[in-house]
Design an enzyme around this catalytic site. Structure first.
Site, short mmCIF file in Angstrom:
data_model
loop_
_atom_site.label_atom_id
_atom_site.label_comp_id
_atom_site.label_asym_id
_atom_site.label_seq_id
_atom_site.Cartn_x
_atom_site.Cartn_y
_atom_site.Cartn_z
N ASN A 113 0.93 -1.10 0.19
CA ASN A 113 0.06 0.22 -0.01
C ASN A 113 0.92 1.17 -0.14
O ASN A 113 1.97 1.10 0.00
CB ASN A 113 -1.09 -0.11 1.36
CG ASN A 113 -0.36 -0.11 2.55
OD1 ASN A 113 0.63 0.89 2.94
ND2 ASN A 113 -0.42 -1.09 3.30
N VAL B 180 -1.40 -5.32 16.41
CA VAL B 180 -1.83 -4.56 17.36
C VAL B 180 -3.01 -5.29 18.31
O VAL B 180 -2.81 -5.34 19.69
CB VAL B 180 -2.21 -3.20 17.38
CG1 VAL B 180 -3.78 -3.09 16.47
CG2 VAL B 180 -2.17 -2.30 18.18
O1 C5P Z 1 -8.27 -2.64 11.33
P1 C5P Z 1 -7.20 -1.51 10.95
O2 C5P Z 1 -6.22 -2.19 9.84
O3 C5P Z 1 -8.01 -0.34 10.35
O4 C5P Z 1 -6.78 -0.99 12.22
C1 C5P Z 1 -5.51 -0.14 12.40
C2 C5P Z 1 -4.76 -0.20 13.41
O5 C5P Z 1 -4.50 -1.71 13.75
C3 C5P Z 1 -3.59 0.46 13.29
O6 C5P Z 1 -3.22 0.75 14.39
C4 C5P Z 1 -2.73 -0.62 12.74
O7 C5P Z 1 -1.32 -0.54 12.74
C5 C5P Z 1 -3.12 -2.03 13.32
N1 C5P Z 1 -2.97 -3.14 12.55
C6 C5P Z 1 -2.14 -4.18 12.96
N2 C5P Z 1 -1.99 -5.31 12.23
C7 C5P Z 1 -2.78 -5.58 11.38
C8 C5P Z 1 -4.01 -4.45 10.95
C9 C5P Z 1 -3.83 -3.32 11.58
O8 C5P Z 1 -1.47 -4.01 13.75
N3 C5P Z 1 -2.85 -6.62 10.67
#
Ligand code: C5P
Length: 433
Positions: A211, A319
């Site tokens: 991305n 996270v």
């Molecule tokens: O669910 P989404 O991707 O929108 O969530 C965003 C948050 O979750 C951000 O803090 C991102 O760094 C973290 N994230 C993560 N691992 C993933 C997807 C998102 O740590 N696989």
């Protein structure tokens, strides 16, 4: 208190005297407190303790000669002087104090002293009569007038059999006095692990899914955390960002690599300072899915096939995995949304068990992903309705500082080191913007 030494660069000058043996323990104390130490020894110091000992303890080669081409090529003496946040000479002999007072630059240590523009301190050690001599006292007065801190000396029985003033302070006292030279920041003594940038999910040896994340927000946050006194491990996906000074950077490629590096770094941080003083910040734009299988050879385009089907499998949520740990650190996430920003952000806050979430509307072209600016709404759990703070559009470094102020305010009491209550720290976030 010693936590103020985290990330600090201490240049330790060792001069000739029997007390030079104490500098070995001082190096250990400084490093235990999180400081990085470089050692400079005078010729006389090397008669009392070997450079090898101090090299092993400091983890850096010891500097001895002004005109050593090999040492200059590694880190020149001017560079070394600039590197230092504090130059401490311990033990400082009467001769060294006299040379410093006169501004001589006839060996490496005296030259570095003149070339250093930051904090300076001396810890004198000598026979009590030499200490009491008017010349020594006049030299010290001159140094004090120039802003040099004088640590000690202590008094008691001396190596020469005399009793009186002139003993080098103990290593633990010297380390505490070094820490006193630095201001406490709102994240002093805190370990921060930050993920930043995109991840790349390989399809075959030459192609990947990824991305547009630039990593700018995560890198700006790393800088702001370091500025506030934290020790930072920055786990970066493939980005073109310079590493912030003093950050420990770990480069990763895929989401699985990023998860493994994050778990390792958080575990190490928790061992170092405990979960209450560990913060995990997830700014990375982790790919939600990865190809189910990575082709061993480059995928060839079929002559007759107008379509190619890929099977993707879900990546772990980094996270959420960290936040699910039994002794979880303080966890902050980000949400980049194109619609219903608040609803989605608050849902993630609860679902991923975050302590803080910062979200922005990436449908706006003036903020977010590749932009230098950002504007955010921050939410945190607070009973039935989440608490919220608005950070108006500002540069990413400014937003990062405001986020750090909010973070510091929301840390559990056991982790907080800054003086001041929540309200004053939140006000501080407003003042920054
Ligand atoms: O669910 P989404 O991707 O929108 O969530 C965003 C948050 O979750 C951000 O803090 C991102 O760094 C973290 N994230 C993560 N691992 C993933 C997807 C998102 O740590 N696989």
């Amino acid at each position: 208190m010693l936590a103020r030494l985290t990330n600090k660069h201490i240049l330790l000058g060792v001069t000739g005297g029997i007390a030079a043996y104490k500098s070995a323990e001082l190096i250990r104390r400084l490093r235990d407190a999180g400081a990085e130490v470089q050692v400079v020894m005078t010729a006389a110091a090397r008669e009392f303790i070997t450079p090898l000992t101090l090299q092993a303890l400091s983890g850096n080669p010891v500097h001895t000669d002004l005109l050593d081409p090999a040492a200059e090529a590694a880190m020149g003496h001017i560079e070394l002087a600039r590197w230092a946040d504090l130059v401490l000479i311990a033990p400082a002999s009467a001769d060294t104090l006299a040379r410093l007072a006169q501004g001589l630059a006839n060996d490496l240590l005296s030259t570095l002293w003149l070339a250093a523009s930051g904090r300076k301190a001396v810890a004198p050690a000598m026979n009590q009569q030499m200490w009491a001599d008017a010349a020594t006292q006049a030299n010290l007065d001159l140094l004090r007038q120039r802003g040099v801190a004088v640590f000690g000396p202590g008094s008691g029985s001396q190596a020469c059999g005399d009793i009186g003033a002139g003993r080098l302070l103990e290593a633990v006292e010297l380390a505490a006095l070094c820490a006193d030279q630095f201001q406490s920041g709102s994240l002093t003594g805190i370990e921060v692990v930050i993920t930043a940038g995109p991840t790349r999910e390989a399809l075959d040896p030459v192609r990947y899914l990824s991305n547009h994340s630039s990593g700018k927000m995560g890198f700006a946050l790393a800088e702001a955390c370091i500025e506030a006194g934290a020790r930072v491990t920055l786990i970066a996906g493939p980005v073109h960002q310079p590493t912030p000074a003093r950050a420990h950077r770990i480069d990763v490629v895929s989401a699985l690599d990023m998860l493994a590096a994050s778990e390792r770094a958080v575990a190490e941080a928790k061992v170092a300072v405990g979960p209450a003083r560990t913060i995990f910040i997830a700014t990375a734009a982790v790919a939600d899915y990865r190809p189910a299988r990575v082709a061993e050879q480059k995928i060839k385009k079929g002559f007759k096939d107008d379509t190619l089907e890929l099977t993707l499998i879900k990546n772990p949520d980094i996270v959420a995995t960290i936040a699910a740990q039994a002794d979880k650190p303080f966890v902050m996430g980000f949400a980049a949304e194109t619609q219903a920003v608040e609803g989605y952000a608050c849902d993630k806050l609860a679902r991923k068990r975050l302590d803080l979430i910062a979200c922005n509307d990436v449908s706006r072209s003036d903020i977010g992903f590749q932009s230098d600016d950002n504007a955010m709404t921050v939410f945190w759990p607070d009973g039935a309705t989440p608490g919220r703070a608005e950070l108006a559009k500002a540069s990413k470094p400014q937003i990062a500082r405001a986020l750090v102020a909010l973070l510091a305010a929301r840390l559990p009491a056991g982790g907080r080191t800054a003086s001041g209550d929540d309200a004053s720290l939140t006000r501080h976030a407003d003042e920054i913007l």
